[in-house]
Design an enzyme around this catalytic site. Structure first.
Site, mmCIF file in Angstrom:
data_model
loop_
_atom_site.group_PDB
_atom_site.id
_atom_site.type_symbol
_atom_site.label_atom_id
_atom_site.label_comp_id
_atom_site.label_asym_id
_atom_site.label_seq_id
_atom_site.Cartn_x
_atom_site.Cartn_y
_atom_site.Cartn_z
ATOM 1 N N GLU A 64 65.431 -8.941 -57.565
ATOM 2 C CA GLU A 64 65.298 -8.061 -56.390
ATOM 3 C C GLU A 64 66.387 -8.324 -55.353
ATOM 4 O O GLU A 64 66.876 -7.399 -54.707
ATOM 5 C CB GLU A 64 63.907 -8.267 -55.765
ATOM 6 C CG GLU A 64 63.552 -7.212 -54.736
ATOM 7 C CD GLU A 64 62.066 -7.236 -54.368
ATOM 8 O OE1 GLU A 64 61.228 -7.307 -55.292
ATOM 9 O OE2 GLU A 64 61.755 -7.207 -53.171
ATOM 10 N N ASP A 65 66.780 -9.585 -55.197
ATOM 11 C CA ASP A 65 67.612 -9.935 -54.041
ATOM 12 C C ASP A 65 68.974 -10.541 -54.380
ATOM 13 O O ASP A 65 69.699 -10.944 -53.466
ATOM 14 C CB ASP A 65 66.852 -10.929 -53.148
ATOM 15 C CG ASP A 65 65.625 -10.305 -52.509
ATOM 16 O OD1 ASP A 65 65.633 -9.081 -52.298
ATOM 17 O OD2 ASP A 65 64.660 -11.032 -52.229
#
Ligand code: ZN
Length: 183
Positions: A64-65
């Site tokens: 996600e990051d």
């Protein structure tokens, strides 16, 4: 699962530390981001969660990051770990409010290992919102976050009683902290 769990844990921690290098948490303390994923893995380990959930806990925010892909995780850690991380990854193509609604509606449908991972993530995030909130979050936004986390958690409970109890304690402590700071 390989026999040497310590080696796997350390390999996952190193992978996460490298992937999140340079990232900091949004809180005033600006902790290194990797502190968060280590906290999530520690919560899982302390409450008897399965090994794959602990490993995925270390890796849960990499797709996600960071630049890490699902294929990267599959190649290094195998499909079970990559699959658990995928269950804990929001679709960033979707608007934020939709992602938040999806977390509530999808929570009961996750695997048991992913439910424990996501509950530990919410516990760590509630601690951060109470103790070291992002500087640009006002009181109302912090309360809104706590309420939303409680609604997600409702669909994640029922697998690990120790984690369920820790969530409830953390949720009440966060609300008490916010009540004491009421503007
Ligand atoms: Zn997280």
């Amino acid at each position: 699962m390989e026999a040497n769990f310590s080696a796997q844990i350390l390999r996952a921690a190193l992978f996460a530390a490298r992937a999140h290098a340079g990232q900091v948490r949004k809180g005033a303390a600006a902790e290194p981001y990797v502190n968060h994923v280590i906290e999530v893995a520690a919560i899982l380990a302390e409450h008897g969660a399965p090994e794959e959930a602990i490993l995925a806990g270390l890796l849960h925010d990499t797709v996600e990051d960071t630049e890490t892909t699902d294929a990267d995780l599959t190649a290094v850690f195998g499909p079970v770990i990559a699959g658990l991380v995928a269950e804990a990854t929001d679709d960033k193509e979707k608007p934020k409010e939709i992602r938040k609604a999806l977390q509530i509606s999808q929570a009961p449908k996750h695997s048991e290992a992913a439910k424990q991972l996501k509950l530990a993530d919410k516990i760590a995030n509630l601690r951060s919102i109470a103790d070291s909130p992002p500087a640009n979050w006002n009181h109302a936004r912090r309360i809104e976050y706590v309420g939303w986390a409680g609604r997600v958690a409702a669909g994640l409970k029922g697998v690990n009683p120790g984690l369920d109890a820790l969530f409830d304690t953390t949720y009440r402590a966060a609300l008490a902290r916010l009540a004491s700071e009421m503007p």
